[in-house]
Design a protein around this motif. Structure first.
Motif, PDB file in Angstrom:
ATOM      1  N   GLY A   1      25.727 -69.435  -4.510  1.00 47.73           N
ATOM      2  CA  GLY A   1      27.067 -68.978  -5.213  1.00 47.73           C
ATOM      3  C   GLY A   1      26.362 -68.793  -6.700  1.00 47.73           C
ATOM      4  O   GLY A   1      25.222 -68.646  -6.980  1.00 47.73           O
ATOM      5  N   ASP A   2      27.640 -68.218  -7.448  1.00 44.05           N
ATOM      6  CA  ASP A   2      27.255 -67.528  -8.539  1.00 44.05           C
ATOM      7  C   ASP A   2      27.033 -68.874  -9.748  1.00 44.05           C
ATOM      8  O   ASP A   2      27.442 -69.889  -9.377  1.00 44.05           O
ATOM      9  CB  ASP A   2      28.471 -67.050  -9.149  1.00 44.05           C
ATOM     10  CG  ASP A   2      28.698 -65.646  -8.529  1.00 44.05           C
ATOM     11  OD1 ASP A   2      29.819 -65.338  -8.684  1.00 44.05           O
ATOM     12  OD2 ASP A   2      27.727 -65.246  -7.686  1.00 44.05           O
ATOM     13  N   SER A   3      25.981 -68.491 -10.561  1.00 43.85           N
ATOM     14  CA  SER A   3      25.556 -69.908 -11.495  1.00 43.85           C
ATOM     15  C   SER A   3      25.001 -69.353 -12.795  1.00 43.85           C
ATOM     16  O   SER A   3      24.461 -68.020 -12.614  1.00 43.85           O
ATOM     17  CB  SER A   3      24.485 -70.832 -10.663  1.00 43.85           C
ATOM     18  OG  SER A   3      23.474 -70.182 -10.463  1.00 43.85           O
ATOM     19  N   VAL A   4      24.972 -70.262 -13.574  1.00 40.95           N
ATOM     20  CA  VAL A   4      24.424 -69.939 -14.972  1.00 40.95           C
ATOM     21  C   VAL A   4      23.714 -70.957 -15.183  1.00 40.95           C
ATOM     22  O   VAL A   4      23.912 -72.420 -15.181  1.00 40.95           O
ATOM     23  CB  VAL A   4      25.668 -69.717 -16.140  1.00 40.95           C
ATOM     24  CG1 VAL A   4      24.925 -69.519 -17.338  1.00 40.95           C
ATOM     25  CG2 VAL A   4      26.410 -68.542 -15.658  1.00 40.95           C
ATOM     26  N   THR A   5      22.333 -70.664 -15.859  1.00 42.17           N
ATOM     27  CA  THR A   5      21.454 -71.832 -16.369  1.00 42.17           C
ATOM     28  C   THR A   5      20.951 -71.082 -17.876  1.00 42.17           C
ATOM     29  O   THR A   5      20.991 -70.281 -18.161  1.00 42.17           O
ATOM     30  CB  THR A   5      20.082 -71.579 -15.723  1.00 42.17           C
ATOM     31  OG1 THR A   5      20.371 -71.778 -14.192  1.00 42.17           O
ATOM     32  CG2 THR A   5      19.110 -72.692 -16.130  1.00 42.17           C
ATOM     33  N   CYS A  23      20.084 -67.793 -21.876  1.00 41.61           N
ATOM     34  CA  CYS A  23      21.155 -67.748 -20.618  1.00 41.61           C
ATOM     35  C   CYS A  23      20.392 -67.058 -19.609  1.00 41.61           C
ATOM     36  O   CYS A  23      20.234 -65.892 -19.950  1.00 41.61           O
ATOM     37  CB  CYS A  23      22.338 -67.317 -21.205  1.00 41.61           C
ATOM     38  SG  CYS A  23      23.712 -67.537 -19.824  1.00 41.61           S
ATOM     39  N   TYR A  25      21.372 -65.921 -15.362  1.00 41.88           N
ATOM     40  CA  TYR A  25      22.678 -65.881 -14.325  1.00 41.88           C
ATOM     41  C   TYR A  25      22.067 -65.658 -12.821  1.00 41.88           C
ATOM     42  O   TYR A  25      21.102 -64.668 -12.776  1.00 41.88           O
ATOM     43  CB  TYR A  25      23.688 -65.214 -14.721  1.00 41.88           C
ATOM     44  CG  TYR A  25      23.568 -63.912 -14.699  1.00 41.88           C
ATOM     45  CD1 TYR A  25      23.104 -63.158 -15.781  1.00 41.88           C
ATOM     46  CD2 TYR A  25      23.745 -63.020 -13.604  1.00 41.88           C
ATOM     47  CE1 TYR A  25      22.786 -61.671 -15.658  1.00 41.88           C
ATOM     48  CE2 TYR A  25      23.656 -61.673 -13.504  1.00 41.88           C
ATOM     49  CZ  TYR A  25      23.171 -61.021 -14.699  1.00 41.88           C
ATOM     50  OH  TYR A  25      23.042 -59.498 -14.406  1.00 41.88           O
ATOM     51  N   THR A  26      22.801 -65.827 -12.038  1.00 34.94           N
ATOM     52  CA  THR A  26      22.728 -65.565 -10.483  1.00 34.94           C
ATOM     53  C   THR A  26      23.810 -65.086  -9.954  1.00 34.94           C
ATOM     54  O   THR A  26      24.832 -66.256 -10.235  1.00 34.94           O
ATOM     55  CB  THR A  26      22.040 -66.653  -9.859  1.00 34.94           C
ATOM     56  OG1 THR A  26      20.802 -67.249 -10.206  1.00 34.94           O
ATOM     57  CG2 THR A  26      21.587 -66.254  -8.147  1.00 34.94           C
ATOM     58  N   SER A  99      32.322 -69.437 -14.277  1.00 31.90           N
ATOM     59  CA  SER A  99      31.288 -70.508 -13.922  1.00 31.90           C
ATOM     60  C   SER A  99      30.550 -70.557 -15.317  1.00 31.90           C
ATOM     61  O   SER A  99      30.066 -69.674 -15.796  1.00 31.90           O
ATOM     62  CB  SER A  99      30.335 -70.025 -12.863  1.00 31.90           C
ATOM     63  OG  SER A  99      31.300 -69.896 -11.635  1.00 31.90           O
ATOM     64  N   GLY A 101      27.552 -72.671 -17.845  1.00 29.45           N
ATOM     65  CA  GLY A 101      26.255 -73.505 -17.793  1.00 29.45           C
ATOM     66  C   GLY A 101      26.626 -74.737 -18.504  1.00 29.45           C
ATOM     67  O   GLY A 101      27.837 -75.058 -18.605  1.00 29.45           O
TER      68      GLY A 101
ATOM     69  N   ARG B  41      28.026 -83.886 -15.399  1.00 25.74           N
ATOM     70  CA  ARG B  41      28.346 -82.946 -14.557  1.00 25.74           C
ATOM     71  C   ARG B  41      28.787 -81.383 -15.527  1.00 25.74           C
ATOM     72  O   ARG B  41      29.025 -80.516 -14.862  1.00 25.74           O
ATOM     73  CB  ARG B  41      29.423 -82.885 -13.436  1.00 25.74           C
ATOM     74  CG  ARG B  41      28.976 -84.089 -12.752  1.00 25.74           C
ATOM     75  CD  ARG B  41      29.939 -84.565 -11.775  1.00 25.74           C
ATOM     76  NE  ARG B  41      30.270 -83.642 -10.751  1.00 25.74           N
ATOM     77  CZ  ARG B  41      29.588 -83.557  -9.427  1.00 25.74           C
ATOM     78  NH1 ARG B  41      28.925 -84.562  -9.316  1.00 25.74           N
ATOM     79  NH2 ARG B  41      29.940 -82.658  -8.629  1.00 25.74           N
ATOM     80  N   GLU B  44      33.556 -78.373 -14.808  1.00 22.18           N
ATOM     81  CA  GLU B  44      33.622 -78.076 -13.395  1.00 22.18           C
ATOM     82  C   GLU B  44      35.201 -77.821 -13.157  1.00 22.18           C
ATOM     83  O   GLU B  44      36.216 -78.209 -13.693  1.00 22.18           O
ATOM     84  CB  GLU B  44      33.755 -79.571 -12.530  1.00 22.18           C
ATOM     85  CG  GLU B  44      32.463 -80.007 -12.742  1.00 22.18           C
ATOM     86  CD  GLU B  44      32.411 -81.654 -11.909  1.00 22.18           C
ATOM     87  OE1 GLU B  44      32.286 -81.682 -10.788  1.00 22.18           O
ATOM     88  OE2 GLU B  44      32.940 -82.478 -12.746  1.00 22.18           O
TER      89      GLU B  44
END
Lengths: 110, 115
Positions: A1-5, A23, A25-26, A99, A101, B41, B44
């Motif tokens: 899934g989409d994500s942010v680091t 930052c 992202y995926t 979404s 980080g 977490r 969310e």
């Protein structure tokens, strides 16, 4: 899934120092990218956004450029102030929801 | 516009009690989101609504959590029974439309403490 680091904090700086928060992202599609800021005791506020590759978002002296080739959206400010002390969140929107980080806490000392 | 309004700002309750959090979105916004923020977490997404209809509740942690949106200007998030691990800041956000350029407007949050 989409994500942010995004870069782990906390970050502590002196006034007038340069700030960079990394930052990456995926995402499967072509998301819009955002930076939100959260001041103590408050909700999140949009700081800036970019909707396509090579776009630069800017606001209050902060800038971030959407880099598709490196899947990055790093936040920068050339000279921070005490009032910039806050938590900064990178986020993406690749359909209908944001979404986020993990957030980076920034403290600026006088 | 006054922005997204949440109430209460702070809630302290005992384990096992029912808790209801309230949200008034910005007028004219079609989408409403409930988020939970914890140190462990982060932020969310719990659930979101489009035109008062729940679209995705996959983030709701357990059956103890429920959310409703009886009309365009009001939503509730209910926890029954509450547990200490539900302690968090709960944010409501709204947006005028969906799509890639959508930004969300956040309320100030409700800080919930379950003892």
């Amino acid at each position: 899934g989409d994500s942010v680091t995004q870069m782990e904090g906390p970050v502590t700086l002196s006034e007038e120092a340069c700030l960079t928060i990394n930052c990456t992202y995926t995402a499967t599609g072509y998301p819009s990218l955002f930076w939100y800021v959260q001041y103590p005791g408050e909700g999140l506020q949009l700081l800036l956004k970019a909707t396509k590759a090579d776009d630069k978002g800017s606001n209050k002296g902060f800038e971030a450029t959407y880099r598709k080739e490196t899947t990055s959206f790093h936040l920068e400010k050339g000279s921070v102030q005490v009032s910039d002390s806050a938590v900064y969140f990178c986020a993406l929107n690749d359909d209908y929801k944001l979404s986020f980080g993990a957030g980076t806490t920034v403290t600026v000392r006088a | 516009d006054a922005g997204v309004i949440q109430s209460p700002r702070h809630e302290v309750t005992e384990m096992g009690q029912e808790v209801t959090l309230r949200c008034k979105p910005i007028s004219g916004h079609d989408y409403l989101f409930w988020y939970r923020q914890t140190m462990m977490r982060g932020l969310e997404l719990l659930i979101y609504f489009n035109n008062n209809v729940p679209i995705d509740d996959s983030g709701m942690p357990e059956d103890r959590f429920s959310a409703k949106m009886p009309n365009a200007s009001f939503s509730t998030l209910k926890i029954q029974p509450s547990e200490p691990r539900d302690s968090a800041v709960y944010f409501c956000a709204s947006s005028p439309y969906s799509g890639q350029n959508t930004e969300a407007f956040f309320g100030q949050g409700t800080r919930l403490t379950v003892v």
